[in-house]
Every structure is written in structure tokens, then in C-alpha cells.
Design a protein around this motif. Structure first.
Motif: not given
Length: 564
Positions: A429-445
């Protein structure tokens, strides 16, 4: 670029029908062979269909529909010598037949028989796609050493934007082949719309042309810019490194007229590589590889199409055409390993990549591909090691490297290394702050672990905003509301998630829990039963026994027992 490709595809389809045609016959032996051929044709099983079409032709040798069907099968197999004989037979009766014309044109070009190539083009009328016909006519003139006439042919391609752009690109290739690198560079540099980089070949040609006029630094900068927009490309990296090291870089993108003609066939193949026109694309790719065997991109494209059609043996065979010393070898081996995996040989695919990783330890894409294969095979700890090897090769991470941290994060999470996983996701997320799949995976976890729920909610809300039609991300939003006790807020996103992913067992189970909490208990039972009918899912993510328990005693009792 996409508009150009769309125009090319539309033009290429005019007059070309490659679906099997039904011949008329009566004999039972003939009809049996034909029906077997048609069934194989329907499955894209070109080897079997070619065999049965040959049997049918033995019974009815003058049947034009059978000849064309057999011709298509042979070209799809890459058996151009056999296809040539069929094309010659068909051309006697149907000189305008497009498939026959394409094969006969390719045969003439490969043997530098430019007089015959001209005759074939003229006899085909408007049967051959105007882009291919225009480009090939220019290369025929190059083959005759008449570069002035060749330039005129390329300049005459003005029917639409696509024709003009590719005409000028091939004119630049011809000029560079003739040694006029300054004029070639002027064309490739383009105008106000930027360089004329219509495809990867154009980028490489431009870099090679710049090197011929002592502009190696500009060539290296051109390649660096391309590499900064995506994951490293071994061929481009190798070319860039040679330029930076001061090594001699010749112009070898096109050295013979037939090479340029093969590029024209490949252009059509790339334009037509869609689900509806895959077979047409395969025909052009096979002919491109035949005209210029060194055009490895054509073999790679043919393998890609064959793989999509389920013809894994033929795809692997196409990839074996790539020599070990080719700059495309790494790409082809990664592709071959993927083909093995899709065919069900996960161990074979991993073995191929392990061997490649051992011999190419300094290439990020090799280590990353090995990590992907191991992760797909649920070998999460070894996958972490492979991704780490890839990341260790990065001097300074940029936005394009987010996926490496994300995939390593998934592997760490699945291997039980949550702290390392969270660190990877946050680095992504530092590299791509608004990447949806990363936001979702981390948020869901975080939601599942009951940690930082407010932050998790913010992440998932941003993910939904980025990909509003993704059912799993929408499910995450509903689930974080549920875990926060905001049950009414959870209903709408969870119902939307089921609309987007109607047969996913976990999403249906989540909706059941939400409905129970807002008092819609009969509907909750219905959703849990649906979840059971779909479960446990490919990853066996649904706890079937827990769902049955909810149906038996209700969610309240299940939660009380779990918390008690």
C-alpha cells in the motif's frame, strides 16, 4: 492503441470464415469420418480433426468444403507443408479463397518468390485483409530491392488510422533495413502524439535504430521508461544493459524482406486474439512463424491461443521451438510451466520453474513465477522464499512492485505468519496506496482477527470505491459492518455481494448471518441452506458443520457456545 487494434480486428474478419463447413456426401464411411472430424473440430482438437478430414478426403477428394476444413486444421497444427498441398488444390477452383491465399502467400514469401507472392495477392482480390495486403505488398518490393517502390506502397496505406500507422511503422523498418537510420528514427519518434510504438517490436526497433546513430543513451532511456511501466521484461532488460555497457547493438529486428512480411502476419494475429476470433489469430500466428522461424513472438502467441483452447500438448510443442539462447527463452519457459499447471501437472510446472530459477537467479520474473506456482499449489512457505528471492533483486521498489509484496503477503498469511503478512500488505500500500485488492485483503484479514476494525472499515470502503462491482470486496464491506455490530448497515452491501457472487458459499453464509441479526431469520435459514448447497468451495473455506449447527440451533446459540 486499443482503437487501432479494434479497427484491425474488424477489417481482418471481412470475408474470412474458418468454422468447419458441412460438405455433401452419402457414403457411410465418408460420413463417419466427417462426423468424427467435426466433433474434433468443435473441441479445437486439430490433430484428430486433421486425421479424419484426410480420411474423408480419401473418399471424396474433390469436396471443396472438406479441403478447406482440412486446410484450416493443418495450418492450426503448424503443418504448413501439408497445408500447402491442400491450398494449391483449393486455389485451382477458388483462387479467391482467403485461407488458401494466405497459405500460398506465406509459402511464396518464405522462399523469396516475390513474383508468385504478387500473383497470389492479385488473384485473391479483396479476400486478404487490406492491412496485411498493404504491408506485404511493400515487403515484396523490398524483396525486389526496390526501396522507393516499397516506400510508396507503405505511404499509400491511408484508408484509416490503423492502416496509416502500421504502414509508417513498416516503412521505418524498411528504411532501417536499407541503412537509412536517421529517416527511420524520425518516423519512429512520432509527432505530437508521442513515439510510434504500436507494439513491442516497434519499441525494440526504435531502440536498435537509435543505437545505430550513436544515441545509445536515448535508447537506454526509452527502454527504462517502458520498464518503469510494468514488471521487468527480460528481453528489454538485456537490450538496455547491452546499451548501457557500451556493447555493439546491431539493427536486427528485420534483416530480410520475409521478416517484415512475417511481422505483418503477426500484427493481424495479435489484433485478432480474442475469444471470438482465436482460430483466425492462430492461423496468422502459425503463418508468421513459418515465414520467419526466428519470430519467436509468433510461437508464443500460438501457444497462448492453443492453451486457451485446451490444446496443452500443442501449446507445449510450440514453446519448445524457442531455443535456449533466445532472449525469449525465459518467457517461453514460464509460459510452458503455466501450461503444465493448467493441464493438471502442477508438479511438472513447478519443476520447470525451479530449473529456470536455478539457471536464471538474477531475473525477478522467474522467481516471481515460481512463487505464483507454489502459492497456487498451496505450498505457502516455499512460495514466501521464492517471492523473497524476487524482492531481494529489486534495487529500489517502485509502484510496479506492489504485486510482489501483495503475493508474498498472501503466502505469509496462509502460512500462518501474520506479522510478516501484514508488513507485506502495508508495504504494497505504500507503493500503491489505493490498490483495491490489497486494501480488501488486509482490511478483511484485520476484520477476521478482530484488529483495528475502524481502520479495516476505511480500507474496505476505499476498496469498494475502487472496484464497486467486485462481489468479494463488497462482501468484505458488509462483513466489517457485521463485525462492528452495525447490522442494519451490513444488509445492503451483503445483499449486493450475493447479487455479484450468487453461488459463492461464504458470501451466502455471511448474508445469512447478517439477516439473522436484523431479525429476518427465515431468510437467514434460506441463505445458510444455499451456502451448504454451494459449499465448501474450491478452497474449502466454508465451515459446513458450523452452518448446519446454525440451522439446528440458530446463530445466537452458536455464538454463545463459541464465546463461552
Amino acid at each position: 492503441m486499443s482503437n487501432l487494434i479494434a479497427k484491425l480486428a474488424a477489417a481482418a474478419l471481412m470475408g474470412l470464415a474458418l468454422s468447419a463447413q458441412a460438405p455433401a456426401f452419402a457414403a457411410s464411411s465418408l460420413s463417419g469420418a466427417y462426423l468424427a472430424a467435426m466433433q474434433a473440430d468443435f473441441r479445437d482438437d486439430y490433430a484428430v480433426s486433421a486425421e479424419y478430414y484426410d480420411r474423408a478426403l480419401a473418399e471424396d477428394p474433390d469436396n471443396l468444403a472438406l479441403i478447406q476444413n482440412a486446410l484450416v486444421a493443418r495450418v492450426a497444427l503448424g503443418d504448413i507443408p501439408a497445408a500447402r498441398a491442400l491450398a494449391d488444390r483449393l486455389a485451382v477452383v477458388q483462387p479467391e479463397n482467403q485461407v488458401a491465399a494466405l497459405v500460398r502467400l506465406a509459402v511464396a514469401l518464405k522462399s523469396d518468390d516475390f513474383a508468385t507472392a504478387t500473383t497470389v495477392l492479385q488473384a485473391s482480390g479483396e479476400g486478404i485483409n487490406p492491412l496485411l495486403a498493404g504491408l506485404v505488398s511493400g515487403w515484396i518490393e523490398v524483396g525486389k530491392d526496390d526501396f522507393t517502390a516499397a516506400q510508396a506502397k507503405f505511404d499509400a496505406m491511408t484508408g484509416n488510422e490503423a492502416l496509416a500507422a502500421y504502414g509508417q511503422f513498416h516503412k521505418a523498418l524498411a528504411l532501417a533495413m536499407a541503412g537509412d537510420f536517421v529517416s527511420a528514427e524520425a518516423i519512429l519518434a512520432g509527432g505530437e502524439n508521442g513515439p510510434l510504438h504500436l507494439n513491442r517490436a516497434a519499441l525494440i526497433a526504435h531502440a536498435e535504430v537509435l543505437a545505430q546513430i550513436d544515441r545509445e543513451a536515448d535508447a537506454a532511456a526509452l527502454l527504462n521508461e517502458a520498464l518503469s511501466n510494468g514488471m521487468p521484461d527480460a528481453t528489454l532488460v538485456a537490450l538496455r544493459d547491452r546499451l548501457v555497457a557500451g556493447e555493439e547493438v546491431p539493427f536486427d529486428e528485420v534483416t530480410e524482406a520475409r521478416d517484415g512480411a512475417a511481422e505483418a502476419f503477426l500484427t493481424l494475429a495479435e489484433a485478432l486474439n480474442t475469444e471470438d476470433t482465436a482460430r483466425v489469430a492462430l492461423i496468422h500466428a502459425r503463418l508468421a512463424a513459418y515465414v520467419s522461424p526466428g519470430l519467436v513472438e509468433a510461437d508464443l502467441l500460438a501457444a497462448d491461443i492453443l492453451e486457451s483452447e485446451g490444446q496443452f500438448a500443442l501449446a507445449t510443442e510450440a514453446l519448445t521451438e524457442v531455443p535456449r539462447d533466445s532472449p525469449w527463452f525465459v518467457v517461453s519457459e514460464i509460459h510452458r510451466a503455466n501450461t503444465q499447471r493448467i493441464a493438471g501437472d502442477a508438479a511438472g510446472g513447478i519443476a520447470t520453474l525451479r530449473a529456470l530459477a536455478a539457471s536464471h537467479t538474477d531475473q525477478i520474473e522467474v522467481q516471481s513465477a515460481l512463487g505464483d506456482a507454489l502459492r497456487s499449489d498451496n505450498q505457502f512457505a516455499p512460495a514466501v522464499s521464492a517471492y523473497t528471492a524476487a524482492i531481494d533483486l529489486i534495487d529500489k521498489p517502485t509502484a510496479v512492485h506492489w504485486v510482489l509484496y501483495y503475493t508474498r503477503g498472501i503466502s505469509n498469511e496462509r502460512a500462518g505468519n501474520w506479522n510478516d503478512a501484514e508488513a507485506d500488505f502495508r508495504e504494497a500500500l505504500v507503493l500503491r496506496p489505493d490498490q483495491p485488492v490489497v486494501l480488501n485483503y488486509l482490511g478483511y484479514s484485520l476484520v477476521e482477527k478482530g484488529q483495528d476494525l475502524d481502520e479495516a472499515l476505511d480500507m474496505i470502503q476505499r476498496a469498494v470505491k475502487g472496484q464497486p462491482d467486485d462481489g468479494y470486496i463488497t462482501d468484505s464491506l458488509g462483513w466489517v459492518y457485521y463485525r462492528l455490530g452495525r447490522y442494519q448497515d451490513a444488509v445492503a452491501p451483503m445483499e449486493r455481494a450475493v447479487e455479484l457472487e450468487p453461488v459463492d458459499p461464504v458470501v451466502n453464509d455471511h448474508l445469512g448471518d447478517v439477516l439473522w441479526m436484523v431479525g429476518r431469520k427465515r431468510e437467514a435459514d434460506f441463505q445458510w441452506r444455499r451456502a451448504l448447497s454451494f459449499g465448501p468451495g474450491d478452497g474449502e473455506d466454508l465451515d459446513m458443520d458450523r452452518v448446519r449447527k446454525k440451522l439446528e440451533v440458530g446463530l445466537d446459540q452458536v455464538l454463545a457456545e463459541e464465546n463461552g
